[in-house]
Design an enzyme around this catalytic site. Structure first.
Site, mmCIF file in Angstrom:
data_model
loop_
_atom_site.group_PDB
_atom_site.id
_atom_site.type_symbol
_atom_site.label_atom_id
_atom_site.label_comp_id
_atom_site.label_asym_id
_atom_site.label_seq_id
_atom_site.Cartn_x
_atom_site.Cartn_y
_atom_site.Cartn_z
ATOM 1 N N LYS A 269 42.764 33.006 73.067
ATOM 2 C CA LYS A 269 41.947 34.104 72.537
ATOM 3 C C LYS A 269 42.120 34.200 71.022
ATOM 4 O O LYS A 269 43.172 33.826 70.505
ATOM 5 C CB LYS A 269 42.407 35.436 73.142
ATOM 6 N N ARG A 343 40.220 35.847 87.832
ATOM 7 C CA ARG A 343 39.522 35.461 89.068
ATOM 8 C C ARG A 343 40.338 34.435 89.867
ATOM 9 O O ARG A 343 40.243 34.374 91.082
ATOM 10 C CB ARG A 343 38.115 34.961 88.728
HETATM 11 N N1 BES Z 1 41.374 39.758 80.502
HETATM 12 C C1 BES Z 1 40.154 39.169 80.114
HETATM 13 C C2 BES Z 1 38.989 40.154 80.113
HETATM 14 C C3 BES Z 1 39.060 41.249 79.113
HETATM 15 C C4 BES Z 1 38.455 41.106 77.891
HETATM 16 C C5 BES Z 1 39.691 42.434 79.413
HETATM 17 C C6 BES Z 1 38.501 42.135 76.981
HETATM 18 C C7 BES Z 1 39.746 43.427 78.495
HETATM 19 C C8 BES Z 1 39.141 43.306 77.286
HETATM 20 C C9 BES Z 1 39.793 38.006 81.032
HETATM 21 O O1 BES Z 1 40.855 37.343 81.580
HETATM 22 C C10 BES Z 1 39.019 37.052 80.203
HETATM 23 O O2 BES Z 1 39.572 36.564 79.261
HETATM 24 N N2 BES Z 1 37.771 36.833 80.539
HETATM 25 C C11 BES Z 1 36.938 35.965 79.767
HETATM 26 C C12 BES Z 1 36.069 35.185 80.712
HETATM 27 C C13 BES Z 1 35.358 34.053 80.073
HETATM 28 C C14 BES Z 1 36.346 32.989 79.639
HETATM 29 C C15 BES Z 1 34.373 33.474 81.050
HETATM 30 C C16 BES Z 1 36.100 36.838 78.837
HETATM 31 O O3 BES Z 1 35.700 37.930 79.231
HETATM 32 O O4 BES Z 1 35.889 36.422 77.712
HETATM 33 ZN ZN ZN Z 2 41.616 35.833 80.254
#
Ligand code: BES
Ligand code: ZN
Ligand code: ZN
Length: 489
Positions: A269, A343
């Site tokens: 991230k 997921r």
């Molecule tokens: N934990 C994150 C989702 C999230 C994002 C929660 C912002 C709280 C605030 C999740 O694990 C994630 O990173 N999801 C990705 C999915 C993508 C890679 C398809 C996302 O939302 O960017």
């Molecule tokens: Zn994630």
């Protein structure tokens, strides 16, 4: 904080602050506080609009040291959600001033059980500060010793509403405390220890599946995520069994994503805002919190809670984009993005809950950033394979003031998560990211009625509200508790 229900009249209440809710269209009697309230109204300084406040010292004709006026808006539109906020505003207005005992008289509004419950919840929620790691200038240093609620007539129904409100409010704050813990202090094993201690205190069954056990069971999707971290993963299972078996044979599973920190893994991230990813275990905290209240409120239906807990890290042992893992269910998954880890851990958990005999599955997860793009920070997304269960969840959410909105789940979306090399990929394309995440989860529920709540937008509050501190919100503890305690057949 001691919460006391009584029937003492307003003028007789000896207290640090006496609270009156004033509606725009129903002003208090002109004599209240010797006419000062009327004066404030006439000067436009206090008109009764929602959550507006005014504090009057030494109100004439009352034994209270202060009178707090709080706006209620239009009386006919005043809901339990407004009452919950009102409770929060009362505490957050008076506590910083060091006022340690408060009283409110509820008269004139339809005081049913739901209203009283909401007030009590609001008061307890408003009392929470995420300052457990501050050593100085802690808002929590000031405490409210007692909150008295005076009603025209006491009843068993109101006593019970107070008990419910307290159990639910405290459960939500328990969840908020867990979420606020940073990831260096709250590892998966520490979270499990907290859940276990809570279970022992409240008489719930507790089983912890360790890494070896999960390997034996074949939780390949979950263990792939855990590989990058030095902290071992764990699956927390808490169980509530009612005194008598439920006639329907139904068994509710509540499941929460417990990623104690989400760096994204190798698909790392951006650093900005990454510190917030300690709240990626908000789903787990919510179900653990809900179990705390369920243990006290003792619903008729059996409830088992599952919280898969891992840390999603980068490192020389971390899983890579392109890795293919085998789920407990048997399907293979190409990990196209290591940041779509929630997921993966939920996949194995949903199958496990279904195979353990749970008949209805409801999960909460901070699953996608896309849900906040769609709904902002006000609503959770609801995804389901079963209209009836979805309706139950939506009804529960409405009753407790946790906003939720249903999304489409057409099978055509399954096209988006295809993989060339495995049974499916763990991400869809650019579009409909929250829906494709839900379609992925659906593959693992073994056909059981299931609802997924994407709480990424609502589990964390970026700025304080007059009724709630900044930080973890504890959503959707109340929906889970309501769902379990109001489950009929
Ligand atoms: N934990 C994150 C989702 C999230 C994002 C929660 C912002 C709280 C605030 C999740 O694990 C994630 O990173 N999801 C990705 C999915 C993508 C890679 C398809 C996302 O939302 O960017
Ligand atoms: Zn994630
Ligand atoms: Zn995550």
């Amino acid at each position: 904080m001691e919460l006391i229900l009584g029937t003492t009249k307003a003028a007789e209440l000896e207290t640090g602050a006496f609270v009156v809710i004033c509606f725009k269209d129903e002003k208090p009697g002109p004599e209240l506080a010797g006419g000062i309230v009327k004066e404030l109204d006439e000067s436009g300084e206090f008109t009764g609009k929602p959550l507006e406040t005014a504090l009057i010292h030494h109100p004439e004709g009352m034994k209270a040291t202060r009178l707090l006026l709080i706006g209620g808006g239009e009386k006919a539109k005043f809901t339990t959600a407004d009452m919950r906020k009102t409770g929060g505003v009362i505490v957050r207005t008076l506590k910083p001033k060091g006022i340690g005992d408060i009283a409110i008289r509820l008269k004139g509004i339809t005081l049913d059980a739901a209203m009283l419950e909401a007030l009590v919840e609001g008061v307890i929620l408003g009392d929470f500060e995420p300052d457990q790691h501050k050593t100085a200038d802690r808002p929590s240093e000031k405490t409210i010793k007692s909150f008295r609620i005076s009603v025209p007539e006491e009843s068993v129904v109101l006593v019970d509403a107070l008990r419910r409100g307290r159990a639910i409010g405290e459960a939500q704050n328990f969840a908020r405390t867990l979420v606020n813990e940073p990831a260096n202090l709250l590892t998966p094993l520490k979270l499990a220890a907290e859940a276990k201690a809570m279970a022992a205190e409240f008489g719930l069954g507790c089983e912890l599946l360790d890494e070896a056990r999960m390997r034996q069971l074949g939780f390949g999707a979950l263990l792939g995520v855990a590989m990058g971290s030095a902290e071992p993963p764990v699956m927390i299972v808490l169980n509530y069994t009612p005194a008598a078996p439920h006639a329907s044979g139904n068994h509710l599973a509540i499941i929460g994503k417990g990623v104690t920190f989400d760096t994204g893994g190798v698909s790392i991230k951006p650093s900005e805002g990454m510190e917030k990813m300690k709240y990626d275990m908000g789903g787990a905290a919510a179900v653990i919190g809900a179990m705390r209240a369920i243990a006290q409120l003792k619903p008729a239906i059996p409830v088992t809670m599952y919280a898969p807990c891992v840390e999603n890290m980068v490192g020389h042992k971390a899983q890579r984009p392109g890795d293919i893992v085998k789920s407990y269910q048997g399907k293979t998954i190409e990990v196209l993005n290591t940041d779509a880890e929630g997921r993966l851990i939920l996949a194995d958990t949903l199958t496990y809950a279904a195979r353990q005999g749970c008949t209805h599955l409801v999960n909460a997860a901070t699953l996608t950033g896309a849900i906040a793009v769609a709904l902002g920070h006000l609503y959770s997304g609801v995804f389901s394979n079963n209209d009836e269960l979805q309706q139950r969840v939506l009804a529960a959410s409405k009753a407790v003031g946790e906003r939720m909105w249903p999304f489409p789940m057409d099978d055509d979306y399954k096209e988006y998560i295809k993989s060339a090399f495995a049974d499916m990929g763990n991400i869809g394309g650019r579009w409909g990211g929250s829906i494709t995440a839900a379609k992925f989860l659906e593959e693992f529920v073994e056909g059981k009625p299931w609802v997924h709540l994407d709480i990424a937008g609502v589990a964390w509050l970026d700025e304080s509200k007059p009724f709630l501190a900044k930080g973890p919100t504890g959503a959707p503890v109340r929906t889970f508790v309501h769902l379990a305690t109001h489950w009929v057949n």
